[in-house]
Write a protein that holds these residues in place. Structure first.
Motif, PDB file in Angstrom:
ATOM      1  N   TYR A  33       7.876 -10.825  -3.873  1.00  0.00           N
ATOM      2  CA  TYR A  33       8.243 -10.577  -2.770  1.00  0.00           C
ATOM      3  C   TYR A  33       9.592  -9.335  -2.822  1.00  0.00           C
ATOM      4  O   TYR A  33       9.410  -8.349  -2.164  1.00  0.00           O
ATOM      5  CB  TYR A  33       8.931 -11.577  -1.906  1.00  0.00           C
ATOM      6  CG  TYR A  33       8.063 -12.532  -1.629  1.00  0.00           C
ATOM      7  CD1 TYR A  33       7.052 -12.445  -0.782  1.00  0.00           C
ATOM      8  CD2 TYR A  33       7.958 -14.032  -2.192  1.00  0.00           C
ATOM      9  CE1 TYR A  33       6.066 -13.556  -0.687  1.00  0.00           C
ATOM     10  CE2 TYR A  33       7.213 -14.750  -1.804  1.00  0.00           C
ATOM     11  CZ  TYR A  33       6.124 -14.941  -0.883  1.00  0.00           C
ATOM     12  OH  TYR A  33       5.192 -15.754  -0.760  1.00  0.00           O
ATOM     13  N   GLY A  34      10.450  -9.690  -3.643  1.00  0.00           N
ATOM     14  CA  GLY A  34      11.724  -8.742  -3.901  1.00  0.00           C
ATOM     15  C   GLY A  34      11.193  -7.217  -4.350  1.00  0.00           C
ATOM     16  O   GLY A  34      11.996  -6.227  -3.622  1.00  0.00           O
ATOM     17  N   ILE A  35      10.466  -7.315  -5.533  1.00  0.00           N
ATOM     18  CA  ILE A  35      10.177  -6.031  -5.932  1.00  0.00           C
ATOM     19  C   ILE A  35       9.411  -4.865  -4.832  1.00  0.00           C
ATOM     20  O   ILE A  35       9.706  -3.913  -4.470  1.00  0.00           O
ATOM     21  CB  ILE A  35       9.592  -5.963  -7.263  1.00  0.00           C
ATOM     22  CG1 ILE A  35      10.297  -6.442  -8.437  1.00  0.00           C
ATOM     23  CG2 ILE A  35       9.012  -4.684  -7.683  1.00  0.00           C
ATOM     24  CD1 ILE A  35       9.824  -6.963  -9.666  1.00  0.00           C
ATOM     25  N   PRO A  36       8.293  -5.612  -4.285  1.00  0.00           N
ATOM     26  CA  PRO A  36       7.592  -4.699  -3.189  1.00  0.00           C
ATOM     27  C   PRO A  36       8.520  -4.227  -1.999  1.00  0.00           C
ATOM     28  O   PRO A  36       8.189  -3.141  -1.630  1.00  0.00           O
ATOM     29  CB  PRO A  36       6.578  -5.703  -2.835  1.00  0.00           C
ATOM     30  CG  PRO A  36       6.251  -6.647  -4.013  1.00  0.00           C
ATOM     31  CD  PRO A  36       7.454  -6.819  -4.499  1.00  0.00           C
ATOM     32  N   LEU A  37       9.352  -5.035  -1.575  1.00  0.00           N
ATOM     33  CA  LEU A  37      10.113  -4.742  -0.547  1.00  0.00           C
ATOM     34  C   LEU A  37      11.233  -3.676  -0.861  1.00  0.00           C
ATOM     35  O   LEU A  37      11.634  -2.894  -0.171  1.00  0.00           O
ATOM     36  CB  LEU A  37      10.968  -5.984  -0.056  1.00  0.00           C
ATOM     37  CG  LEU A  37       9.935  -6.942   0.711  1.00  0.00           C
ATOM     38  CD1 LEU A  37      10.711  -8.110   1.280  1.00  0.00           C
ATOM     39  CD2 LEU A  37       9.573  -6.339   2.143  1.00  0.00           C
TER      40      LEU A  37
ATOM     41  N   SER B  86      13.414   2.530  -2.215  1.00  0.00           N
ATOM     42  CA  SER B  86      13.359   3.432  -3.484  1.00  0.00           C
ATOM     43  C   SER B  86      12.180   4.180  -3.229  1.00  0.00           C
ATOM     44  O   SER B  86      12.307   5.367  -4.081  1.00  0.00           O
ATOM     45  CB  SER B  86      13.167   2.674  -4.672  1.00  0.00           C
ATOM     46  OG  SER B  86      12.352   1.720  -4.787  1.00  0.00           O
ATOM     47  N   GLY B  87      11.078   4.037  -2.719  1.00  0.00           N
ATOM     48  CA  GLY B  87       9.982   4.946  -2.877  1.00  0.00           C
ATOM     49  C   GLY B  87      10.147   6.343  -2.426  1.00  0.00           C
ATOM     50  O   GLY B  87       9.484   7.266  -2.593  1.00  0.00           O
TER      51      GLY B  87
ATOM     52  N   ILE C 123       5.839  12.078  -5.939  1.00  0.00           N
ATOM     53  CA  ILE C 123       4.396  11.810  -5.829  1.00  0.00           C
ATOM     54  C   ILE C 123       3.741  11.664  -6.995  1.00  0.00           C
ATOM     55  O   ILE C 123       2.940  10.653  -7.152  1.00  0.00           O
ATOM     56  CB  ILE C 123       3.721  12.812  -5.150  1.00  0.00           C
ATOM     57  CG1 ILE C 123       4.234  12.945  -3.495  1.00  0.00           C
ATOM     58  CG2 ILE C 123       2.092  12.741  -4.829  1.00  0.00           C
ATOM     59  CD1 ILE C 123       3.459  14.188  -2.518  1.00  0.00           C
ATOM     60  N   GLY C 124       4.232  12.343  -8.116  1.00  0.00           N
ATOM     61  CA  GLY C 124       3.567  12.200  -9.459  1.00  0.00           C
ATOM     62  C   GLY C 124       3.937  10.745  -9.772  1.00  0.00           C
ATOM     63  O   GLY C 124       2.813  10.057 -10.740  1.00  0.00           O
ATOM     64  N   VAL C 125       5.170  10.299  -9.566  1.00  0.00           N
ATOM     65  CA  VAL C 125       5.539   8.945 -10.228  1.00  0.00           C
ATOM     66  C   VAL C 125       4.839   7.992  -9.315  1.00  0.00           C
ATOM     67  O   VAL C 125       4.341   6.796 -10.132  1.00  0.00           O
ATOM     68  CB  VAL C 125       7.019   8.757 -10.119  1.00  0.00           C
ATOM     69  CG1 VAL C 125       7.589   7.554 -10.258  1.00  0.00           C
ATOM     70  CG2 VAL C 125       7.547   9.913 -10.919  1.00  0.00           C
ATOM     71  N   ILE C 126       4.627   8.090  -8.225  1.00  0.00           N
ATOM     72  CA  ILE C 126       3.881   7.205  -7.420  1.00  0.00           C
ATOM     73  C   ILE C 126       2.550   6.972  -7.775  1.00  0.00           C
ATOM     74  O   ILE C 126       1.801   5.848  -7.831  1.00  0.00           O
ATOM     75  CB  ILE C 126       4.072   7.294  -5.884  1.00  0.00           C
ATOM     76  CG1 ILE C 126       5.626   7.565  -5.382  1.00  0.00           C
ATOM     77  CG2 ILE C 126       3.293   6.220  -5.164  1.00  0.00           C
ATOM     78  CD1 ILE C 126       5.774   7.937  -3.875  1.00  0.00           C
ATOM     79  N   ILE C 127       1.947   7.999  -8.163  1.00  0.00           N
ATOM     80  CA  ILE C 127       0.513   7.942  -8.636  1.00  0.00           C
ATOM     81  C   ILE C 127       0.389   7.296 -10.006  1.00  0.00           C
ATOM     82  O   ILE C 127      -0.471   6.343 -10.261  1.00  0.00           O
ATOM     83  CB  ILE C 127       0.006   9.444  -8.969  1.00  0.00           C
ATOM     84  CG1 ILE C 127      -0.119  10.048  -7.655  1.00  0.00           C
ATOM     85  CG2 ILE C 127      -1.347   9.578  -9.681  1.00  0.00           C
ATOM     86  CD1 ILE C 127      -0.465  11.695  -7.943  1.00  0.00           C
ATOM     87  N   TYR C 128       1.542   7.321 -10.763  1.00  0.00           N
ATOM     88  CA  TYR C 128       1.609   6.629 -12.153  1.00  0.00           C
ATOM     89  C   TYR C 128       1.716   5.185 -11.899  1.00  0.00           C
ATOM     90  O   TYR C 128       1.001   4.308 -12.529  1.00  0.00           O
ATOM     91  CB  TYR C 128       2.655   7.071 -12.772  1.00  0.00           C
ATOM     92  CG  TYR C 128       3.116   6.113 -14.124  1.00  0.00           C
ATOM     93  CD1 TYR C 128       2.660   6.553 -15.236  1.00  0.00           C
ATOM     94  CD2 TYR C 128       4.132   5.185 -13.847  1.00  0.00           C
ATOM     95  CE1 TYR C 128       2.600   5.652 -16.398  1.00  0.00           C
ATOM     96  CE2 TYR C 128       4.261   4.370 -15.011  1.00  0.00           C
ATOM     97  CZ  TYR C 128       3.552   4.682 -16.279  1.00  0.00           C
ATOM     98  OH  TYR C 128       3.771   3.682 -17.298  1.00  0.00           O
ATOM     99  N   TRP C 129       2.546   4.852 -10.717  1.00  0.00           N
ATOM    100  CA  TRP C 129       2.712   3.619 -10.494  1.00  0.00           C
ATOM    101  C   TRP C 129       1.492   2.642  -9.908  1.00  0.00           C
ATOM    102  O   TRP C 129       1.332   1.534 -10.531  1.00  0.00           O
ATOM    103  CB  TRP C 129       3.994   3.568  -9.223  1.00  0.00           C
ATOM    104  CG  TRP C 129       4.532   1.958  -9.303  1.00  0.00           C
ATOM    105  CD1 TRP C 129       3.777   0.769  -8.957  1.00  0.00           C
ATOM    106  CD2 TRP C 129       5.862   1.381  -9.512  1.00  0.00           C
ATOM    107  NE1 TRP C 129       4.844  -0.211  -8.918  1.00  0.00           N
ATOM    108  CE2 TRP C 129       6.030   0.210  -9.126  1.00  0.00           C
ATOM    109  CE3 TRP C 129       6.949   2.233  -9.708  1.00  0.00           C
ATOM    110  CZ2 TRP C 129       7.267  -0.684  -9.235  1.00  0.00           C
ATOM    111  CZ3 TRP C 129       8.056   1.753  -9.813  1.00  0.00           C
ATOM    112  CH2 TRP C 129       8.377   0.179  -9.593  1.00  0.00           C
ATOM    113  N   VAL C 130       0.802   3.431  -8.797  1.00  0.00           N
ATOM    114  CA  VAL C 130      -0.359   2.891  -8.387  1.00  0.00           C
ATOM    115  C   VAL C 130      -1.312   2.515  -9.460  1.00  0.00           C
ATOM    116  O   VAL C 130      -2.101   1.857  -9.491  1.00  0.00           O
ATOM    117  CB  VAL C 130      -0.796   3.714  -7.205  1.00  0.00           C
ATOM    118  CG1 VAL C 130      -2.110   3.129  -6.799  1.00  0.00           C
ATOM    119  CG2 VAL C 130       0.134   3.582  -6.088  1.00  0.00           C
TER     120      VAL C 130
END
Length: 330
Positions: A221-225, A230-231, A236-243
């Motif tokens: 719960y904590g990390i997704p929230l 922080s997102g 955008i490139g970092v979010i692509i990496y994370w997903v």
């Protein structure tokens, strides 16, 4: 400690994969305003890192199996030292040391990927046409300009939800487009982060150890929230990496959990505890609201034995439809 070696490593992997896709002839900004060569470079950065960390992932699974096997002993210690938290912690640490189990091993792959995440974050932040050090970390000026103008659905991969007007102007990007693309990706990032933790907890179960359970709840719960806030500062490139990393984790965990299923829970008598059987629940429906049987056994009606209905040898068969006349009283 300087992280320059991380920035060099991330840059080298990105540039290597970009050269591969560029040599193949992957289209640049030709399909839906997307530079697929750079997008694929980020995706295969994930593949490269995960292949390198695969032995660590196997150790993580083994550690989780060991922790699960220790749950009956942990429960005994909790009952024995109920109310004495300090003694309980000492006994549990001694149990982990004796059985060579590490409760923090489950988080090790995630911790090892933090430098990669920070390195990519730092590299993508440099993709600003206004910066002068374009050749830093092995980049050529041509590669720098190509990456700085790379886009996903017309939104630059160096842009972020919280980009200022000056940053958007230097990237020649539309603020609304960047916010929409980044916002959708942040929601996908939160959802996939939650699913990766949920997948593992559903397969291995909640830990009996309060410390382990707290770590599980934090990851679930904590990390997704926290990513909702922080997102906004992630390119955008970092979010692509994370997903991509989350999707890779979902597939990898599914394969490992199917190939190496969790061991059965052992009771105090040393025998495995069988899983509780599901009780059949009647469901409404059928003619005139009758309940339908969901149990495996069919419904049976009481019947009269055939021998009781058969006439005795030599006796006239009785006709149940005709009644005997009543005797007259004299």
């Amino acid at each position: 400690m300087s992280l320059d070696w991380v920035y060099w490593a991330i840059s080298w992997i990105l540039l290597f994969w970009h050269s591969v896709w560029d040599a193949i002839g992957v289209p640049v900004n030709a399909v839906i305003g997307t530079n697929w060569a750079w997008i694929l470079s980020i995706i295969f950065l994930v593949v490269t890192v995960r292949v390198i960390l695969f032995p660590v992932f196997v150790k993580q699974i083994k550690s989780q199996r060991a922790m699960q096997a220790l749950q009956p002993k942990v429960k005994e210690l909790q009952e024995k030292h109920k109310g004495d938290r300090e003694t309980l912690q000492k006994e549990m640490m001694e149990l982990y040391r004796t059985e060579k189990a590490n409760p923090l091993m489950g988080c090790l792959p995630m911790f090892l990927q933090i430098p990669v995440f920070l390195g990519l974050f730092h590299v993508l932040r440099r993709l600003d046409p206004g910066k002068q050090a374009k050749t830093l970390y092995g980049w050529t000026a041509e590669q720098f300009d190509s990456a700085a103008t790379a886009k996903l659905f017309t939104a630059p991969i160096a842009g972020k939800f919280g980009s200022t007007a000056d940053e958007l102007a230097r990237l020649q990007a539309n603020g609304t487009t960047v916010k929409v693309i980044a916002g959708i990706l942040v929601l996908i990032m939160m959802a996939t982060t939650y699913l990766t933790s949920r997948q593992m907890i559903l397969k291995t179960g909640w830990a009996e150890d309060p410390q382990q359970r707290m770590v599980q709840k934090l990851m679930l719960y904590g990390i997704p929230l926290s990513l909702l806030v922080s997102g906004a500062i992630f390119p955008i490139g970092v979010i692509i990496y994370w997903v991509t990393n989350n999707l890779f984790t979902l597939g990898q965990q599914q394969w490992v959990l199917r190939k190496f299923p969790p061991p059965p829970v052992i009771g105090k008598d040393g025998k495995p505890i069988p899983a509780p059987a599901k009780k059949a629940q009647p469901t409404k429906g059928g003619l005139f609201g009758r309940a339908k049987q969901t149990d495996a056994q069919p419904e049976t009606k009481p019947t009269t034995p055939g021998k009781a209905l058969a006439p005795k040898p030599g006796a006239r068969p009785a006709n149940p439809k005709k009644g005997r006349p009543a005797k007259r009283q004299g």
